[in-house]
Design an enzyme around this catalytic site. Structure first.
Site, PDB file in Angstrom:
ATOM      1  N   TYR A 149     122.820 -93.001  17.004  1.00  0.00           N
ATOM      2  CA  TYR A 149     122.076 -92.143  16.072  1.00  0.00           C
ATOM      3  C   TYR A 149     120.613 -92.030  16.495  1.00  0.00           C
ATOM      4  O   TYR A 149     120.035 -90.941  16.518  1.00  0.00           O
ATOM      5  CB  TYR A 149     122.180 -92.735  14.666  1.00  0.00           C
ATOM      6  N   LYS A 153     118.425 -88.659  17.486  1.00  0.00           N
ATOM      7  CA  LYS A 153     117.214 -88.197  16.803  1.00  0.00           C
ATOM      8  C   LYS A 153     116.022 -88.151  17.757  1.00  0.00           C
ATOM      9  O   LYS A 153     115.110 -87.330  17.595  1.00  0.00           O
ATOM     10  CB  LYS A 153     116.926 -89.079  15.585  1.00  0.00           C
TER      11      LYS A 153
HETATM   12  N1  LIG Z   1     118.709 -90.703   4.023  1.00  0.00           N
HETATM   13  C1  LIG Z   1     118.031 -91.348   4.932  1.00  0.00           C
HETATM   14  O1  LIG Z   1     117.737 -92.538   4.791  1.00  0.00           O
HETATM   15  C2  LIG Z   1     117.559 -90.631   6.170  1.00  0.00           C
HETATM   16  C3  LIG Z   1     116.525 -91.227   6.915  1.00  0.00           C
HETATM   17  C4  LIG Z   1     116.078 -90.589   8.061  1.00  0.00           C
HETATM   18  C5  LIG Z   1     116.645 -89.383   8.450  1.00  0.00           C
HETATM   19  N2  LIG Z   1     117.646 -88.842   7.706  1.00  0.00           N
HETATM   20  C6  LIG Z   1     118.216 -87.591   8.163  1.00  0.00           C
HETATM   21  O2  LIG Z   1     118.088 -86.652   7.134  1.00  0.00           O
HETATM   22  C7  LIG Z   1     119.184 -85.748   7.150  1.00  0.00           C
HETATM   23  C8  LIG Z   1     119.866 -85.737   5.792  1.00  0.00           C
HETATM   24  O3  LIG Z   1     120.279 -87.057   5.459  1.00  0.00           O
HETATM   25  P1  LIG Z   1     120.959 -87.353   4.035  1.00  0.00           P
HETATM   26  O4  LIG Z   1     120.781 -88.793   3.763  1.00  0.00           O
HETATM   27  O5  LIG Z   1     120.508 -86.351   3.047  1.00  0.00           O
HETATM   28  O6  LIG Z   1     122.486 -87.106   4.414  1.00  0.00           O
HETATM   29  P2  LIG Z   1     123.691 -86.489   3.527  1.00  0.00           P
HETATM   30  O7  LIG Z   1     124.935 -87.024   4.104  1.00  0.00           O
HETATM   31  O8  LIG Z   1     123.397 -86.681   2.077  1.00  0.00           O
HETATM   32  O9  LIG Z   1     123.570 -84.937   3.820  1.00  0.00           O
HETATM   33  C9  LIG Z   1     123.897 -84.408   5.077  1.00  0.00           C
HETATM   34  C10 LIG Z   1     124.603 -83.093   4.864  1.00  0.00           C
HETATM   35  O10 LIG Z   1     124.935 -82.553   6.150  1.00  0.00           O
HETATM   36  C11 LIG Z   1     126.218 -81.964   6.038  1.00  0.00           C
HETATM   37  N3  LIG Z   1     126.848 -81.854   7.350  1.00  0.00           N
HETATM   38  C12 LIG Z   1     127.338 -82.843   8.127  1.00  0.00           C
HETATM   39  N4  LIG Z   1     127.883 -82.337   9.239  1.00  0.00           N
HETATM   40  C13 LIG Z   1     127.732 -80.991   9.169  1.00  0.00           C
HETATM   41  C14 LIG Z   1     128.097 -79.909  10.008  1.00  0.00           C
HETATM   42  N5  LIG Z   1     128.752 -80.104  11.164  1.00  0.00           N
HETATM   43  N6  LIG Z   1     127.774 -78.647   9.625  1.00  0.00           N
HETATM   44  C15 LIG Z   1     127.134 -78.424   8.445  1.00  0.00           C
HETATM   45  N7  LIG Z   1     126.767 -79.413   7.610  1.00  0.00           N
HETATM   46  C16 LIG Z   1     127.062 -80.676   7.966  1.00  0.00           C
HETATM   47  C17 LIG Z   1     126.997 -82.872   5.102  1.00  0.00           C
HETATM   48  O11 LIG Z   1     128.122 -82.226   4.533  1.00  0.00           O
HETATM   49  C18 LIG Z   1     125.918 -83.220   4.072  1.00  0.00           C
HETATM   50  O12 LIG Z   1     125.911 -82.330   2.985  1.00  0.00           O
HETATM   51  C19 LIG Z   1     120.097 -86.215   8.291  1.00  0.00           C
HETATM   52  O13 LIG Z   1     119.802 -85.493   9.456  1.00  0.00           O
HETATM   53  C20 LIG Z   1     119.703 -87.664   8.461  1.00  0.00           C
HETATM   54  O14 LIG Z   1     119.965 -88.130   9.751  1.00  0.00           O
HETATM   55  C21 LIG Z   1     118.112 -89.436   6.578  1.00  0.00           C
END
Ligand SMILES: NC(=O)c1ccc[n+]([C@@H]2O[C@H](COP(=O)([O-])OP(=O)(O)OC[C@H]3O[C@@H](n4cnc5c(N)ncnc54)[C@H](O)[C@@H]3O)[C@@H](O)[C@H]2O)c1
Length: 244
Positions: A149, A153
């Protein structure tokens, strides 16, 4: 309403950060297209009538092209692309198969590549654009259970910098936001489980759990028409975790 008459595509809008971003951009006056493979009814309820859901796999070029044609016809634009869809399964490095790695890269790297490449002609036509990539503080902290991951990123940060160089002369900025561990349902199921949120919060300069709403002002700042001189940057919104 700083984004009135502009259309934003938010990928991964069905849940977590994407839902928050979609609601915030709609509240700022934008028409918002949510691209997700999951149902977006809750986002629609939250973001209101300026939100339109599209069922799209962000790494499927044909599906993305189809959806963008619909967005252009139905909403205009798009002018803003928020590459937020991502997956972050915690897997020990030794047990990460090539298939696991490819699955992560497909959504986290191919997705932003495909969506941005397909959206670019629309941004160019509008003569104005904002591309915002959602990376992660993991790139700077280096969590041991998120090797694949973190690599995905980090790729997004390189993607941001090169695209910023390409598009700078065209009134299109490209930036990255790197959140720390943020309370979403997916994060709670994976990295945030077993007191993970509190453990990470205790390591931050701002020692409380990061919420999706903590990222909104930075997103709006980057998308602001007045932020045209801000490009190629990675903004770490992590409560100060990354410089420990
Ligand atoms: N939550 C955290 O702690 C955190 C921290 C740093 C970065 N991020 C990044 O932020 C972003 C959102 O994270 P989150 O926690 O809200 O995740 P989440 O799982 O709540 O939301 C991610 C969304 O992406 C959608 N998705 C996955 N694969 C897909 C595809 N092939 N096509 C279209 N949609 C797709 C999922 O259905 C989901 O609705 C991600 O990129 C994650 O890596 C999250």
């Amino acid at each position: 309403m700083m984004l009135t008459d502009r259309t934003a595509v938010v990928t991964g809008a069905a849940n977590g950060l994407g839902r928050e971003f979609a609601a915030a951009l709609a509240a700022a006056g934008a028409r918002v297209a949510g691209f997700d493979i999951a149902g977006q009814a809750e986002t629609g309820a939250r973001a209101g009538e300026r939100f339109t859901p599209y069922t799209v796999d962000v790494a499927d070029p044909a599906a993305v092209a189809r959806a963008l044609t619909l967005v252009a016809a139905e909403l205009g634009g798009p002018h803003v692309v928020v590459n937020n869809a991502g997956v972050y399964p915690p897997i020990p490095f030794e047990q990460t198969s090539l298939e696991d790695l490819r699955r992560i890269l497909r959504v986290n790297v191919e997705g932003p590549f495909v969506v941005t490449q397909a959206a670019l002609p629309y941004l160019r036509r509008a003569g104005w654009g904002r591309v915002v990539n959602i990376a992660s503080g993991a790139v700077f902290v280096g969590p041991p259970d998120l090797v694949a991951y973190t690599a995905s990123k980090a790729a997004l940060i390189g993607f941001t910098r090169s695209l910023a160089t390409l598009l700078g002369p065209e009134n299109i900025t490209v930036n990255t936001i790197a959140p720390g561990l943020t309370r979403t349902e997916t994060a709670a199921r994976s990295t945030g489980a077993d007191g993970g949120f509190e453990r990470v919060a205790a390591m931050q300069r701002v020692p409380r759990v990061e919420e999706p709403a903590d990222l909104v002002s930075t997103l709006l700042y980057v998308c602001d028409p007045a932020s045209g001189f801000l490009t190629g940057q990675t903004l770490n919104v992590d409560g100060g975790a990354a410089f420990l």
